[in-house]
Design a protein around this motif. Structure first.
Motif, PDB file in Angstrom:
ATOM      1  N   HIS A  35      37.411  59.329  20.963  1.00  0.00           N
ATOM      2  CA  HIS A  35      38.562  58.895  20.151  1.00  0.00           C
ATOM      3  C   HIS A  35      38.703  57.376  20.155  1.00  0.00           C
ATOM      4  O   HIS A  35      39.700  56.838  19.695  1.00  0.00           O
ATOM      5  N   ILE A  36      37.698  56.680  20.678  1.00  0.00           N
ATOM      6  CA  ILE A  36      37.877  55.258  20.971  1.00  0.00           C
ATOM      7  C   ILE A  36      38.119  54.418  19.715  1.00  0.00           C
ATOM      8  O   ILE A  36      38.920  53.493  19.739  1.00  0.00           O
ATOM      9  N   ARG A  37      37.414  54.762  18.636  1.00  0.00           N
ATOM     10  CA  ARG A  37      37.657  54.087  17.353  1.00  0.00           C
ATOM     11  C   ARG A  37      37.785  55.147  16.265  1.00  0.00           C
ATOM     12  O   ARG A  37      37.335  56.269  16.445  1.00  0.00           O
ATOM     13  N   GLU A  38      38.374  54.742  15.131  1.00  0.00           N
ATOM     14  CA  GLU A  38      38.670  55.715  14.079  1.00  0.00           C
ATOM     15  C   GLU A  38      37.399  56.426  13.616  1.00  0.00           C
ATOM     16  O   GLU A  38      37.376  57.636  13.435  1.00  0.00           O
ATOM     17  N   MET A  83      33.134  51.300  28.340  1.00  0.00           N
ATOM     18  CA  MET A  83      31.833  51.920  28.553  1.00  0.00           C
ATOM     19  C   MET A  83      31.030  51.853  27.271  1.00  0.00           C
ATOM     20  O   MET A  83      31.550  52.121  26.212  1.00  0.00           O
ATOM     21  N   PRO A  84      29.755  51.468  27.379  1.00  0.00           N
ATOM     22  CA  PRO A  84      28.991  51.347  26.146  1.00  0.00           C
ATOM     23  C   PRO A  84      28.818  52.687  25.444  1.00  0.00           C
ATOM     24  O   PRO A  84      28.357  53.647  26.057  1.00  0.00           O
ATOM     25  N   LEU A  97      29.982  44.212  32.021  1.00  0.00           N
ATOM     26  CA  LEU A  97      31.277  43.660  32.434  1.00  0.00           C
ATOM     27  C   LEU A  97      32.042  43.182  31.192  1.00  0.00           C
ATOM     28  O   LEU A  97      31.984  42.003  30.821  1.00  0.00           O
ATOM     29  N   PRO A  98      32.752  44.109  30.554  1.00  0.00           N
ATOM     30  CA  PRO A  98      33.393  43.774  29.280  1.00  0.00           C
ATOM     31  C   PRO A  98      34.413  42.649  29.404  1.00  0.00           C
ATOM     32  O   PRO A  98      35.216  42.638  30.336  1.00  0.00           O
ATOM     33  N   VAL A  99      34.375  41.727  28.449  1.00  0.00           N
ATOM     34  CA  VAL A  99      35.361  40.639  28.416  1.00  0.00           C
ATOM     35  C   VAL A  99      36.256  40.772  27.180  1.00  0.00           C
ATOM     36  O   VAL A  99      37.376  40.304  27.175  1.00  0.00           O
ATOM     37  N   THR A 101      46.034  46.800  25.315  1.00  0.00           N
ATOM     38  CA  THR A 101      46.916  47.223  24.206  1.00  0.00           C
ATOM     39  C   THR A 101      46.174  47.845  23.022  1.00  0.00           C
ATOM     40  O   THR A 101      46.782  48.416  22.136  1.00  0.00           O
ATOM     41  N   PHE A 102      44.830  47.708  22.992  1.00  0.00           N
ATOM     42  CA  PHE A 102      44.056  48.296  21.895  1.00  0.00           C
ATOM     43  C   PHE A 102      43.538  49.687  22.227  1.00  0.00           C
ATOM     44  O   PHE A 102      43.033  50.396  21.366  1.00  0.00           O
ATOM     45  N   CYS A 103      43.658  50.100  23.491  1.00  0.00           N
ATOM     46  CA  CYS A 103      42.803  51.194  23.983  1.00  0.00           C
ATOM     47  C   CYS A 103      43.543  52.515  24.146  1.00  0.00           C
ATOM     48  O   CYS A 103      44.636  52.587  24.710  1.00  0.00           O
ATOM     49  N   ILE A 104      42.900  53.571  23.714  1.00  0.00           N
ATOM     50  CA  ILE A 104      43.481  54.916  23.740  1.00  0.00           C
ATOM     51  C   ILE A 104      43.193  55.640  25.073  1.00  0.00           C
ATOM     52  O   ILE A 104      43.829  56.631  25.400  1.00  0.00           O
ATOM     53  N   ASP A 122      31.388  44.185  26.295  1.00  0.00           N
ATOM     54  CA  ASP A 122      31.951  44.698  25.045  1.00  0.00           C
ATOM     55  C   ASP A 122      32.819  43.595  24.447  1.00  0.00           C
ATOM     56  O   ASP A 122      33.491  42.860  25.189  1.00  0.00           O
ATOM     57  N   PHE A 123      32.805  43.518  23.111  1.00  0.00           N
ATOM     58  CA  PHE A 123      33.654  42.554  22.403  1.00  0.00           C
ATOM     59  C   PHE A 123      34.388  43.265  21.280  1.00  0.00           C
ATOM     60  O   PHE A 123      33.832  44.154  20.633  1.00  0.00           O
ATOM     61  N   ILE A 124      35.615  42.829  21.056  1.00  0.00           N
ATOM     62  CA  ILE A 124      36.365  43.300  19.888  1.00  0.00           C
ATOM     63  C   ILE A 124      36.661  42.084  19.017  1.00  0.00           C
ATOM     64  O   ILE A 124      37.180  41.084  19.521  1.00  0.00           O
ATOM     65  N   VAL A 125      36.301  42.170  17.749  1.00  0.00           N
ATOM     66  CA  VAL A 125      36.682  41.088  16.824  1.00  0.00           C
ATOM     67  C   VAL A 125      37.780  41.587  15.907  1.00  0.00           C
ATOM     68  O   VAL A 125      37.888  42.783  15.623  1.00  0.00           O
ATOM     69  N   SER A 183      29.559  45.225  20.303  1.00  0.00           N
ATOM     70  CA  SER A 183      30.678  44.537  19.661  1.00  0.00           C
ATOM     71  C   SER A 183      31.218  45.403  18.527  1.00  0.00           C
ATOM     72  O   SER A 183      30.453  46.110  17.849  1.00  0.00           O
ATOM     73  N   PHE A 184      32.527  45.332  18.382  1.00  0.00           N
ATOM     74  CA  PHE A 184      33.205  46.244  17.451  1.00  0.00           C
ATOM     75  C   PHE A 184      34.285  45.512  16.676  1.00  0.00           C
ATOM     76  O   PHE A 184      34.890  44.565  17.181  1.00  0.00           O
ATOM     77  N   LYS A 185      34.563  46.028  15.465  1.00  0.00           N
ATOM     78  CA  LYS A 185      35.742  45.571  14.743  1.00  0.00           C
ATOM     79  C   LYS A 185      36.944  46.278  15.357  1.00  0.00           C
ATOM     80  O   LYS A 185      36.854  47.483  15.671  1.00  0.00           O
ATOM     81  N   TYR A 186      38.033  45.573  15.500  1.00  0.00           N
ATOM     82  CA  TYR A 186      39.235  46.210  16.031  1.00  0.00           C
ATOM     83  C   TYR A 186      39.631  47.390  15.134  1.00  0.00           C
ATOM     84  O   TYR A 186      39.679  47.272  13.916  1.00  0.00           O
ATOM     85  N   SER A 187      39.906  48.514  15.777  1.00  0.00           N
ATOM     86  CA  SER A 187      40.282  49.730  15.053  1.00  0.00           C
ATOM     87  C   SER A 187      41.635  50.194  15.598  1.00  0.00           C
ATOM     88  O   SER A 187      41.728  50.559  16.779  1.00  0.00           O
ATOM     89  N   PRO A 188      42.685  50.134  14.785  1.00  0.00           N
ATOM     90  CA  PRO A 188      44.011  50.505  15.307  1.00  0.00           C
ATOM     91  C   PRO A 188      44.046  51.970  15.732  1.00  0.00           C
ATOM     92  O   PRO A 188      43.680  52.842  14.946  1.00  0.00           O
ATOM     93  N   ARG A 189      44.460  52.223  16.949  1.00  0.00           N
ATOM     94  CA  ARG A 189      44.543  53.600  17.441  1.00  0.00           C
ATOM     95  C   ARG A 189      46.001  54.006  17.508  1.00  0.00           C
ATOM     96  O   ARG A 189      46.804  53.341  18.199  1.00  0.00           O
ATOM     97  N   PRO A 190      46.376  55.066  16.809  1.00  0.00           N
ATOM     98  CA  PRO A 190      47.781  55.485  16.772  1.00  0.00           C
ATOM     99  C   PRO A 190      48.338  55.662  18.189  1.00  0.00           C
ATOM    100  O   PRO A 190      47.679  56.260  19.044  1.00  0.00           O
TER     101      PRO A 190
HETATM  102  N1  5AD Z   1      39.001  49.106  18.498  1.00  0.00           N
HETATM  103  C1  5AD Z   1      37.774  48.601  18.663  1.00  0.00           C
HETATM  104  N2  5AD Z   1      37.090  48.684  19.817  1.00  0.00           N
HETATM  105  C2  5AD Z   1      37.689  49.308  20.846  1.00  0.00           C
HETATM  106  N3  5AD Z   1      37.276  49.526  22.099  1.00  0.00           N
HETATM  107  C3  5AD Z   1      38.231  50.213  22.744  1.00  0.00           C
HETATM  108  N4  5AD Z   1      39.274  50.435  21.935  1.00  0.00           N
HETATM  109  C4  5AD Z   1      38.966  49.868  20.739  1.00  0.00           C
HETATM  110  C5  5AD Z   1      39.632  49.749  19.507  1.00  0.00           C
HETATM  111  N5  5AD Z   1      40.855  50.234  19.336  1.00  0.00           N
HETATM  112  C6  5AD Z   1      36.013  49.032  22.617  1.00  0.00           C
HETATM  113  C7  5AD Z   1      36.239  48.065  23.786  1.00  0.00           C
HETATM  114  C8  5AD Z   1      35.835  48.894  24.963  1.00  0.00           C
HETATM  115  C9  5AD Z   1      34.756  49.769  24.363  1.00  0.00           C
HETATM  116  C10 5AD Z   1      34.417  50.991  25.117  1.00  0.00           C
HETATM  117  O1  5AD Z   1      35.251  50.117  23.102  1.00  0.00           O
HETATM  118  O2  5AD Z   1      35.367  46.965  23.609  1.00  0.00           O
HETATM  119  O3  5AD Z   1      35.371  48.115  26.050  1.00  0.00           O
END
Ligand code: 5AD
Ligand code: SF4
Length: 485
Positions: free
Chosen positions: A72-75, A1-2, A291-293, A189-192, A332-335, A362-369
């Motif tokens: 809590h989606i990203r740090e 969700m945006p 429609l997130p990819v 696997t990235f998502c809380i 949504d994109f995660i890099v 678009s977001f940088k990947y953020s490790p979620r415990p």
């Molecule tokens: N790190 C970065 N982005 C994330 N999202 C979800 N979890 C993470 C994460 N750990 C992004 C995804 C998702 C949007 C709501 O947040 O792109 O579709």
């Protein structure tokens, strides 16, 4: 969700609930972080607290109860909560010096994920409750008011909160949210989210239709159906049937006065034939789809447990566009997901070029415990993430500007939702979700009117009213109402 960039400052309602007038008036301030589902939840929390006498406060300074409805989606999102709690500690201390009491509650996904840890790090907090327990909020607040120690309720109750919430106390405005589905079973696997919101659950169709009718009766002309994985909706329909989201949209489209429908957020795997048919057949279903990819690399998509590849996503986009040729797409994109190579990232850029988005997050990947990807050994360095994000955002911005410029000279229907920043200006949304600024009198708030688009900015459009205000298609003047936030 945006996610939204800035928290919503106060989602509490400005009026008492229907029915009996409460004896004592207290002030409530709700600050909402994160997604639209949190915005909806905050509105409903205010409904639950209204019978206790809680009215909206303009600022936290004057509130008796401050609720932080957290993300809590990203740090970064969850850390914001702790800095806000630091500020609130000072307000609470100042109130205590004057002999008063301010209560502080933490709600939402940070509350669910961190529970006790919040009370340990921030002992000024009186109450911690999760997204599935706020129907019990009146009792929880009463208990916290009596208790010396903080109260916590982050359980996943067997009952659905929706069966226990009061009816909405105040209109949301011309554009309203309606939660139809909660939780997620996908476990990317990235998502809380599957851990904080719990298992997937859908509301019965009859309850959704009844709430939609009430929203329309109170002035809504557009409804956005919400769910963490909204197109996985499988609610109980009449006669024991199970309805998917497509079926639900067809039924909602029959509500008189409901001019626009939207839904968010969807998973590509759950886009079924009936839902695609809804895009083809329902004029009310707006030509915009988030429609997130996440990535364009099959290797990364597999590691993310997305359950689809890039080709399958492109085929789906083609089917959707065949059904609704003017469909504007968002994603949504995660890099920098663990193991993402330069080639993987290049595949994402290729996919973006192929699809052509109207806008995207678009977001940088953020490790979620606690999530599998956080444990992966091949984490990508921050500098690489930053570089890739800048490159992707550059491409997405070009596409967004091109899409916006393509609207100049066109006449688009705009639903006026709020007053604009400038005097004499209204702010509305195009069918494609773009913000549109128009010089128009405040009395047109709540109306759906044709606008000639004259100017495109990176994040918005500007135009002028087209045609006569008395045209039959313009719809009735909505009663005066304010968006709660
Ligand atoms: N790190 C970065 N982005 C994330 N999202 C979800 N979890 C993470 C994460 N750990 C992004 C995804 C998702 C949007 C709501 O947040 O792109 O579709
Ligand atoms: Fe998170 Fe994936 Fe579920 Fe979306 S589908 S909420 S990204 S686990």
């Amino acid at each position: 969700m945006p996610p939204r960039d800035r928290p919503v400052e106060n989602a509490a309602r400005r009026a008492p609930a229907r029915g009996e007038a409460p004896e004592v008036s207290k002030k409530l301030f709700i600050k909402t972080y994160g997604c639209q589902m949190n915005v909806y939840d905050s509105l409903r929390m205010a409904d639950v607290l209204a019978p206790l006498g809680y009215r909206s406060a303009a600022t936290p300074e004057e509130a008796d109860l401050v609720v932080l409805n957290t993300c809590h989606i990203r740090e970064k999102a969850s850390e914001k909560v702790f800095s806000e709690l630091g500020r609130l500690r000072q307000l609470k201390a100042a109130r205590a010096e004057n002999g008063g009491r301010m209560m502080i509650a933490v709600a939402g996904c940070v509350a669910q994920a961190e529970g006790e840890e919040i009370l340990r790090r921030a002992p000024q907090v009186d109450l911690v409750f999760g997204p599935q327990t706020y129907h019990r909020l009146a009792a929880l607040v009463t208990e916290a008011a009596r208790s010396e120690a903080g109260v916590i309720d982050t359980s996943f109750p067997s009952e659905s909160k929706f069966d226990h919430l009061p009816e909405e106390a105040r209109p949301q405005g011309a554009a309203a949210y309606l939660s139809v589905q909660e939780g997620c079973d996908k476990f990317c696997t990235f998502c809380i989210v599957p851990y904080t919101r719990g298992a997937e659950d859908s509301r019965p169709a009859a309850a959704v239709l009844a709430e939609a009718r009430r929203l329309v009766a109170s002035g809504a002309r557009e409804i956005t159906l919400l769910g963490q994985n909204v197109n996985a909706y499988h609610g109980e329909g009449p006669g024991g049937a199970t309805w998917g989201l497509g079926r639900l949209l067809f039924a909602l489209a029959e509500i008189e006065g409901l001019a626009r429908l939207r839904y968010t957020t969807s998973h590509p795997r759950d886009m079924d034939d009936e839902l695609i048919a809804a895009h083809r057949d329902l004029a009310q279903l707006m030509p915009y789809l988030h429609l997130p990819v996440q990535s364009g690399s099959d290797k990364v998509l597999a590691a993310m447990n997305r359950r689809h590849g890039a080709e399958a996503y492109l085929r789906l986009v083609a089917r959707l566009r065949a059904a609704r040729p003017d469909l504007a797409l968002s994603s949504d994109f995660i890099v920098g997901f663990p193991g993402e190579s330069d080639q993987d990232f290049a595949a994402t850029l290729r996919l973006v070029t192929e699809v052509g988005y109207a806008q995207a997050y678009s977001f940088k990947y953020s490790p979620r415990p606690g999530t599998p990807a956080a444990e992966a050994p091949d984490q990508v360095p921050e500098a690489v993430k930053a570089e890739r994000l800048a490159m992707l955002q550059g491409l997405l911005a070009e596409q967004q500007i091109a899409f916006n410029q393509g609207c100049v000279g066109r006449e688009l229907e705009v639903l006026f939702e709020a007053e604009g920043r400038r005097e004499g200006q209204l702010l509305g949304r195009s069918p494609f979700m773009q913000a549109v600024h128009v010089a128009a009198p405040a009395r047109l708030k709540g109306r759906l009117l044709p606008v000639r688009i004259e100017c495109a900015h990176p994040n918005s459009l500007a135009g002028r009213l087209a045609g006569s205000l008395d045209e039959p298609g313009a719809g009735p003047l909505a009663s005066v109402m304010e968006v709660a936030s």
